[in-house]
Motif scaffolding. Structure first.
Motif, PDB file in Angstrom:
ATOM      1  N   HIS A 154       0.846  -1.201   0.000  1.00 48.06           N
ATOM      2  CA  HIS A 154       0.000   0.000   0.000  1.00 48.06           C
ATOM      3  C   HIS A 154       0.885   1.255   0.000  1.00 48.06           C
ATOM      4  CE1 HIS A 154      -2.341  -3.251   1.906  1.00 48.06           C
ATOM      5  NE2 HIS A 154      -3.377  -2.738   1.252  1.00 48.06           N
ATOM      6  N   TYR A 155       1.916   1.254  -0.803  1.00 50.51           N
ATOM      7  CA  TYR A 155       2.870   2.355  -0.771  1.00 50.51           C
ATOM      8  C   TYR A 155       2.230   3.679  -1.208  1.00 50.51           C
ATOM      9  CZ  TYR A 155       3.183   2.175  -5.885  1.00 50.51           C
ATOM     10  OH  TYR A 155       2.913   2.225  -7.207  1.00 50.51           O
ATOM     11  N   GLN A 156       1.090   3.578  -1.968  1.00 54.40           N
ATOM     12  CA  GLN A 156       0.452   4.816  -2.410  1.00 54.40           C
ATOM     13  C   GLN A 156      -0.097   5.630  -1.234  1.00 54.40           C
ATOM     14  OE1 GLN A 156      -0.370   1.771  -3.314  1.00 54.40           O
ATOM     15  NE2 GLN A 156      -0.473   1.496  -5.537  1.00 54.40           N
ATOM     16  N   ASN A 157      -0.310   4.978  -0.081  1.00 53.23           N
ATOM     17  CA  ASN A 157      -0.867   5.668   1.082  1.00 53.23           C
ATOM     18  C   ASN A 157       0.168   6.513   1.813  1.00 53.23           C
ATOM     19  OD1 ASN A 157      -3.271   4.367   0.523  1.00 53.23           O
ATOM     20  ND2 ASN A 157      -2.879   2.696   1.949  1.00 53.23           N
ATOM     21  N   TYR A 158       1.448   6.436   1.416  1.00 53.23           N
ATOM     22  CA  TYR A 158       2.507   7.134   2.143  1.00 53.23           C
ATOM     23  C   TYR A 158       3.211   8.127   1.208  1.00 53.23           C
ATOM     24  CZ  TYR A 158       1.782   3.160   5.245  1.00 53.23           C
ATOM     25  OH  TYR A 158       1.234   2.224   6.064  1.00 53.23           O
ATOM     26  N   ARG A 159       3.550   9.277   1.757  1.00 49.31           N
ATOM     27  CA  ARG A 159       4.297  10.265   0.987  1.00 49.31           C
ATOM     28  C   ARG A 159       5.739   9.828   0.837  1.00 49.31           C
ATOM     29  NH1 ARG A 159       3.640  15.810   3.955  1.00 49.31           N
ATOM     30  NH2 ARG A 159       5.185  16.359   2.330  1.00 49.31           N
ATOM     31  N   ALA A 160       6.325  10.236  -0.285  1.00 50.80           N
ATOM     32  CA  ALA A 160       7.714   9.848  -0.551  1.00 50.80           C
ATOM     33  C   ALA A 160       8.643  10.485   0.474  1.00 50.80           C
ATOM     34  CB  ALA A 160       8.117  10.256  -1.967  1.00 50.80           C
ATOM     35  N   PHE A 161       9.551   9.671   1.004  1.00 52.15           N
ATOM     36  CA  PHE A 161      10.593  10.101   1.949  1.00 52.15           C
ATOM     37  C   PHE A 161      10.010  10.813   3.176  1.00 52.15           C
ATOM     38  CE2 PHE A 161      13.009   9.594  -1.992  1.00 52.15           C
ATOM     39  CZ  PHE A 161      14.021   8.761  -1.529  1.00 52.15           C
ATOM     40  N   THR A 162       8.827  10.337   3.569  1.00 57.54           N
ATOM     41  CA  THR A 162       8.259  10.758   4.853  1.00 57.54           C
ATOM     42  C   THR A 162       8.418   9.595   5.827  1.00 57.54           C
ATOM     43  OG1 THR A 162       6.646  12.220   3.818  1.00 57.54           O
ATOM     44  CG2 THR A 162       6.175  11.491   6.060  1.00 57.54           C
ATOM     45  N   PRO A 163       9.010   9.824   6.990  1.00 60.54           N
ATOM     46  CA  PRO A 163       9.240   8.710   7.922  1.00 60.54           C
ATOM     47  C   PRO A 163       7.925   8.064   8.338  1.00 60.54           C
ATOM     48  CG  PRO A 163       9.651  10.816   8.990  1.00 60.54           C
ATOM     49  CD  PRO A 163       9.498  11.106   7.547  1.00 60.54           C
ATOM     50  N   ILE A 164       7.969   6.745   8.427  1.00 61.28           N
ATOM     51  CA  ILE A 164       6.796   5.963   8.840  1.00 61.28           C
ATOM     52  C   ILE A 164       7.101   5.392  10.229  1.00 61.28           C
ATOM     53  CG2 ILE A 164       5.276   4.042   8.277  1.00 61.28           C
ATOM     54  CD1 ILE A 164       6.240   4.332   5.353  1.00 61.28           C
ATOM     55  N   PRO A 165       6.525   5.912  11.293  1.00 65.07           N
ATOM     56  CA  PRO A 165       6.795   5.363  12.625  1.00 65.07           C
ATOM     57  C   PRO A 165       6.167   3.981  12.754  1.00 65.07           C
ATOM     58  CG  PRO A 165       5.763   7.548  12.742  1.00 65.07           C
ATOM     59  CD  PRO A 165       5.614   7.069  11.354  1.00 65.07           C
TER      60      PRO A 165
END
Length: 746
Positions: A154-165
């Motif tokens: 589901h990579y589309q749900n995350y902004r590029a190069f934004t840390p994912i805690p």
């Protein structure tokens, strides 16, 4: 004259001293409130500025770390050695070894990196360089960190190069739970937007969060509101469970807003909530500090000032009291004694009035002389019995349950009912109310409006208002009975008896009814004939076990008495109780049942409605029915046990059959067969054959007897019959069965 002057001087001095004391105390109090609010505002602002500086620095650190992670990801992509495991479907072992070595160099040169993943979906493998846990080449099925696969899906749900805690497992034997910020760099160019390759950099959360941590001597908690709207703890990176109120102010007052602070409850504690504006990552940092920690010092100053003000106030008032005590003590004693006497008189007056009116109503002290009338007026009773009047009896429904539930508030509840009745009826009548010391409250009404003689709906409208008010305010149901209009004071007791007798018809009308006593009195001319035929049907139904029919006959007999005086109802219920008790005795004796309280029948005084009376007798019939059913089941169980014992004892006898067993039990074969089938779901013939076959198998396995002897020993008439039954039951012959068992044992 001299004493008055001294007294006036003492009073003036006392008032002056108390006024000065109060002014000083109020000055302390007002100044304390002003300074307290000012210092609280200063402390809140200072705390917010400290938190804002700390959290802003942390935000910059995280943004810088994001730039470092992005730079590292690009370096890995551009590294010619690592690119072979990124883009080749099946790189050789030498390329993999060299690439893993390069990843290890990156990992060792940057201590804040927890692990590096290189994902090649074409090869279906992940290349992991980690300081702890899994390290090497793994397939998706072997990967312990399964949450990264969900992120890639589901990579589309995350902004590029934004840390994912996130918190994930690295497969280490100790401390396998890793808290990290995951940076995702991927290649998803193509019409289907599928991932061609990905580089994942996991940066240690404790490394980044070392700047977020609150001071060692602080009880503050720091949280992260990320770009996905998740509210995470800075220490555990776990999403916090929020109450609807907490989620509401985070959404409305923090998310997307400029830096600020406010006071709100969090986790059940009133707290100062400071927050930053969204940074380049659209993250916000929130610090929550218990409000009492911030205001601790200010509260100490406030409490000290208030204590000084209180001491000044107490000392000043005490001095004033001591100085004026010698003058005011005798007067105060006289005033106190007068107040006590007045209170006792006021408290006892109500009871005296109630007892006097109750004696009049019950006929204990009839109103016969002018002296008695004058005594009533001295007690505050202005009711005129020689004018037209009527009685209303208010009976509390469910009185026994009400008295048990509100025993301590019983008198207060009755007093409230009396007040409600007086308030509603007082606008039309002159009213007196009397507690009859049972479930009834009697209301006496003097007729003052001539319309009352013709408008019969007026009194019932007032009674419905009383019912509604008691239901709304006291949660009580009332049954109300009203009399006809009377003028003769000597008829007061007789009129009360009529109203009381009429109110007993609540038994038929139910709770909350309004009864006109005159209509009930008209029933006295009716002649009642006891329905002996229905009593006989009741007796027949009880003796034959038809208890539902018995309950129906009982209800029919009681309901026929509705059109007769209540004395008829009492005699009928009494006779039925005696009849039912004797019939139950007969049924129990005939069926040898235990005497376990079945004869405890209710008296008519203990029930309020016909439904309660029918329920009590129905419960008696139901209990008797259960005893009869239990007795019947026990007999059937004993009969089944006898049949099984007979089969187990005589299965070797060829003549054992259903008819023989029924003859020995002196019962019909059809009844025995049907009963056995209902209780065991098997027929007697099948059970006899099953027991015989079980014994045949035992003899075939454990003896060398011929089949003919076994057939004779197990009750079969011939060996051929045994062969046929054995073949049908087991699918083989007795000889083959014995041979098969012997072969298995050898």
């Amino acid at each position: 004259m001299r004493l008055n002057k001294i007294g006036n001087q003492r009073a003036l001095y006392s008032r002056l001293l108390i006024s000065i004391t109060l002014c000083v105390s109020l000055t302390f109090l007002v100044s304390t409130i002003i300074y307290y609010n000012y210092y609280i505002g200063v402390e809140k602002k200072q705390t917010f500025q400290s938190d804002l500086g700390n959290l802003t620095q942390t935000s910059r650190e995280v943004v810088n770390m994001t730039d470092a992670a992005q730079s590292l990801s690009f370096q890995i992509y551009r590294n010619s050695t690592i690119s072979k495991i990124v883009f080749y479907d099946k790189p050789d072992i030498y390329d993999v070894t060299a690439a893993m070595s390069e990843l290890g160099n990156y990992l060792s040169s940057m201590p804040y990196i927890e692990s590096i993943y290189v994902y090649n979906p074409k090869g279906g493998q992940l290349y992991i360089a980690s300081s702890h846990g899994q390290n090497g080449v793994f397939t998706e099925q072997e990967l312990v960190d399964t949450s990264i696969l969900d992120i890639l899906s589901h990579y589309q749900n995350y902004r590029a190069f934004t840390p994912i805690p996130r918190v994930y497992s690295n497969g280490a034997q100790e401390n396998d739970q890793v808290r990290a910020y995951t940076f995702l760099c991927l290649d998803a160019i193509g019409w289907d937007r599928a991932i061609n390759s990905a580089v994942i950099v996991n940066i240690s959360a404790p490394w980044i969060n070392k700047e977020i941590a609150s001071p060692a001597d602080s009880t503050s908690s720091t949280y992260i509101l990320d770009d996905q709207g998740a509210f995470l703890s800075s220490n555990s990176l776990k999403q916090q469970e929020l109450t609807p109120e907490e989620a509401g102010f985070i959404e409305q007052r923090i998310k997307g807003k400029e830096a600020g602070y406010f006071i709100a409850p969090f986790g059940g504690v009133n707290s100062l909530i400071s927050y930053t504006a969204p940074d380049d990552l659209s993250w916000q940092y929130v610090r929550i500090t218990p409000y009492e920690i911030i205001t601790q010092q200010t509260n100490t100053i406030r409490n000290t000032t208030l204590l000084i003000a209180a001491l000044v106030l107490v000392a000043g008032i005490g001095l004033s009291w001591i100085m004026s005590r010698s003058l005011y003590l005798p007067i105060d004693r006289i005033v106190s004694e007068m107040n006590i006497l007045e209170t006792e008189k006021r408290d006892s007056m109500f009871m005296i009035r109630q007892n006097t009116l109750r004696d009049l109503i019950l006929g204990l002290k009839p109103l016969q002389s002018m002296q008695q009338v004058e005594k009533l007026r001295q007690l505050g009773i202005h009711f005129t019995f020689n004018n037209d009047y009527r009685l209303i009896l208010l009976r509390i429904d469910h009185y026994q349950a009400f008295r048990e539930a509100r025993s301590s508030y019983l008198l207060a509840s009755k007093f409230a009912i009396m007040n409600i009745a007086s308030e509603i009826c007082g606008q039309t009548y002159r009213v007196e109310t009397v507690d009859m010391n049972d479930d009834g409250i009697l209301v006496l009404l003097n007729i003052v409006d001539p319309v009352e003689y013709t408008d019969t709906g007026l009194i019932e409208a007032l009674l419905r208002q009383i019912q509604q008010a008691c239901s709304d305010y006291l949660k009580l149901s009332l049954t109300l009975t009203y009399s006809h209009i009377e003028r003769n004071a000597a008829q007061l007791h007789q009129l009360y008896k009529q109203v009381r007798e009429a109110s007993n018809h609540r038994l038929f009308y139910g709770h909350g009814c309004i009864i006109k006593a005159q209509d009930i009195c008209a029933l006295e001319s009716s002649t009642y004939h006891y329905p002996a035929d229905k009593e006989k049907k009741l007796a027949d139904a009880l003796l034959s076990g038809k208890l539902d029919d018995a309950a129906e006959q009982f209800s029919s007999i009681i309901r026929e008495t509705e059109a007769f005086p209540f004395q008829t109802v009492q005699l009928t219920v009494s006779r039925l109780s005696v009849t039912v008790r004797e019939l139950v005795n007969t049924v129990q004796t005939r069926n040898r049942l235990q005497y376990n309280g079945l004869h405890e029948l209710p008296c008519l005084e203990s029930v309020e409605t016909l439904a309660e009376l029918e329920e009590a007798f129905s419960a008696l019939f139901h209990t008797l029915q259960e005893q009869l059913a239990g007795k019947k089941n026990a007999k059937q169980h004993d009969l089944i046990c006898q049949i099984n014992a007979k089969i187990n004892e005589d299965y070797m006898k060829p003549h054992l059959s259903l008819n023989q067993i029924a003859d020995e039990l002196n019962m019909s074969p059809i009844y025995v067969s049907r009963l056995y089938k209902q209780q065991t779901l098997n027929s007697i013939v099948d059970v006899i054959l099953e027991v015989r076959m079980r014994e045949v198998c035992v003899l075939l396995e454990n003896t060398d007897l011929p089949v003919t002897a076994i057939a004779e020993r197990c009750g079969f008439t011939s060996s051929s019959y045994l062969y046929r039954m054995f073949k049908r039951s087991f699918g083989t012959t007795p000889t083959d069965y014995r041979r098969l068992k012997s072969a298995r044992m050898n």
